[in-house]
Design a protein around this motif. Structure first.
Motif, short mmCIF file in Angstrom:
data_model
loop_
_atom_site.label_atom_id
_atom_site.label_comp_id
_atom_site.label_asym_id
_atom_site.label_seq_id
_atom_site.Cartn_x
_atom_site.Cartn_y
_atom_site.Cartn_z
N PHE A 193 -9.46 -5.70 2.19
CA PHE A 193 -9.03 -4.75 3.21
C PHE A 193 -9.22 -3.32 2.73
CE2 PHE A 193 -5.65 -6.62 0.69
CZ PHE A 193 -5.09 -5.50 0.07
N ASN A 194 -9.30 -2.42 3.70
CA ASN A 194 -9.37 -0.98 3.45
C ASN A 194 -8.27 -0.28 4.22
OD1 ASN A 194 -11.74 -0.95 1.82
ND2 ASN A 194 -13.03 -1.04 3.64
N TYR A 195 -7.70 0.74 3.61
CA TYR A 195 -6.74 1.62 4.28
C TYR A 195 -7.29 3.04 4.27
CZ TYR A 195 -2.89 -1.74 4.68
OH TYR A 195 -2.10 -2.81 5.04
N GLY A 196 -7.21 3.70 5.42
CA GLY A 196 -7.67 5.08 5.52
C GLY A 196 -6.52 6.04 5.73
N TRP A 197 -6.84 7.33 5.74
CA TRP A 197 -5.85 8.40 5.89
C TRP A 197 -5.99 8.98 7.30
CZ3 TRP A 197 -6.40 13.95 3.60
CH2 TRP A 197 -5.18 14.63 3.68
N GLU A 198 -4.99 8.77 8.13
CA GLU A 198 -5.06 9.18 9.53
C GLU A 198 -3.86 10.03 9.92
OE1 GLU A 198 -5.44 5.73 11.92
OE2 GLU A 198 -7.18 4.95 10.83
N PHE B 156 0.13 10.92 -3.59
CA PHE B 156 -0.67 11.55 -2.55
C PHE B 156 0.18 12.50 -1.73
CE2 PHE B 156 -3.66 7.68 -2.35
CZ PHE B 156 -4.62 8.32 -3.12
N ASP B 157 -0.36 13.64 -1.38
CA ASP B 157 0.27 14.55 -0.43
C ASP B 157 -0.33 14.22 0.94
OD1 ASP B 157 1.33 16.54 1.09
OD2 ASP B 157 0.44 18.21 -0.04
N LEU B 158 0.37 13.42 1.72
CA LEU B 158 -0.17 12.94 2.99
C LEU B 158 0.08 13.89 4.15
CD1 LEU B 158 0.89 9.18 2.69
CD2 LEU B 158 -1.31 10.23 2.09
N ALA B 159 0.85 14.94 3.91
CA ALA B 159 1.20 15.90 4.96
C ALA B 159 1.80 15.15 6.14
CB ALA B 159 -0.03 16.72 5.36
N ASP B 160 1.27 15.36 7.35
CA ASP B 160 1.83 14.67 8.52
C ASP B 160 1.02 13.44 8.90
OD1 ASP B 160 -0.41 16.06 9.26
OD2 ASP B 160 0.43 16.82 11.15
N LYS B 161 0.14 12.98 8.01
CA LYS B 161 -0.68 11.80 8.28
C LYS B 161 -0.13 10.59 7.53
CE LYS B 161 -4.89 14.54 8.89
NZ LYS B 161 -6.31 14.72 8.45
N VAL C 68 0.83 -1.21 0.00
CA VAL C 68 0.00 0.00 0.00
C VAL C 68 0.87 1.26 0.00
CG1 VAL C 68 -1.66 1.33 1.37
CG2 VAL C 68 -2.00 -1.12 1.04
N ALA C 69 1.96 1.24 0.74
CA ALA C 69 2.88 2.40 0.73
C ALA C 69 3.44 2.63 -0.65
CB ALA C 69 4.00 2.16 1.74
N SER C 70 3.78 1.55 -1.36
CA SER C 70 4.29 1.66 -2.72
C SER C 70 3.24 2.24 -3.66
CB SER C 70 4.74 0.28 -3.21
OG SER C 70 5.24 0.34 -4.52
N PHE C 71 2.00 1.79 -3.52
CA PHE C 71 0.92 2.29 -4.37
C PHE C 71 0.62 3.76 -4.06
CE2 PHE C 71 -3.82 1.96 -5.54
CZ PHE C 71 -3.56 2.23 -6.88
N ALA C 72 0.61 4.11 -2.78
CA ALA C 72 0.35 5.50 -2.40
C ALA C 72 1.41 6.43 -2.98
CB ALA C 72 0.31 5.63 -0.88
N LYS C 73 2.64 5.95 -3.03
CA LYS C 73 3.72 6.74 -3.63
C LYS C 73 3.47 6.93 -5.12
CE LYS C 73 8.76 6.90 -4.09
NZ LYS C 73 10.06 6.21 -3.79
N ASP C 74 3.04 5.86 -5.81
CA ASP C 74 2.73 5.96 -7.23
C ASP C 74 1.59 6.95 -7.49
OD1 ASP C 74 2.67 4.61 -10.12
OD2 ASP C 74 0.60 4.71 -9.40
#
Length: 206
Positions: free
Chosen positions: A201-206, A91-96, A82-88
């Motif tokens: 599974f689901n991943y959220g932004w926290e 996403f600007d995740l800021a401090d989350k 999921v981290a690899s996909f989010a990088k692709d």
């Protein structure tokens, strides 16, 4: 000369689980899924009350990684995918962070279907495949623009994949698929005699 670009791309991530970290034994994972399904009376009751064919732990169990170490191992691997996909996805995740929100088992018998749906309140969703019998159903993804195509003609039979209204993906055991949670998808009827088993599974932004 005319220039034609593709805009607003929908990404689909597909990889072997073993590509990131320790391989998860599909046989052990299948045994764990079947054992939980057999013991989960609340999940069985929910499936019966809601007309869900087969079994899902979606509405009954929220602690699979605690119940069986193999699910804890699975989550560690999924986190990396999921981290690899989010990088692709840039996403600007800021401090989350993107974190696991839920994880559940799906067992779809012969004749079972999982109707079209999406995953609200999540960012990235996905499935890893535990048992995929010959002739079992592929997962079906719907073009998110489809509802706006009221007057559009159908696509030609040989249309490029990125232009089709529906895409079917037939993953193999030990693979993981990831997509953004707003992407509508379904599992058509399982035509195989054996169960189709997966963990979603689901991943959220926290």
């Amino acid at each position: 000369m005319a220039q034609i670009d593709s805009l607003f791309v929908t990404r689909l991530y597909r990889a072997a689980l073993a590509e990131h970290g320790k391989p998860v034994d599909p046989g052990e994972l299948e045994a764990a899924c079947l054992s939980i399904a057999e013991d989960d009376e609340a999940g069985q009751d929910w499936c019966e009350e809601n007309g869900f064919p087969g079994y899902t732990s979606y509405a009954s169990l929220t602690d699979l990684p605690w119940r069986f170490p193999i699910f804890a191992d699975l989550v560690k691997v999924l986190d990396k995918h999921v981290a690899s996909f989010a990088k692709d996805l840039e996403f600007d995740l800021a401090d989350k962070k993107i974190k696991l929100d839920s994880l559940w088992i799906n067992i779809l018998p012969e004749g079972g279907i999982h109707t079209s749906h999406l995953h609200p309140h999540s960012v990235i969703s996905g499935t890893t495949y535990v048992a995929m019998p010959t002739d079992t159903s592929a997962i079906k993804f719907e073009d998110p623009r489809l509802a706006m195509m009221m007057a559009a003609p159908s696509r030609t039979k040989g249309a490029r994949a990125e232009l089709r209204n529906f895409i079917y993906v037939a993953p193999e055991v030990g693979e993981v698929l990831l997509w953004e949670s707003w992407l509508r998808h379904e599992v058509p009827m399982n035509m195989a005699e054996d169960d189709r088993i997966s963990v979603s599974f689901n991943y959220g932004w926290e």
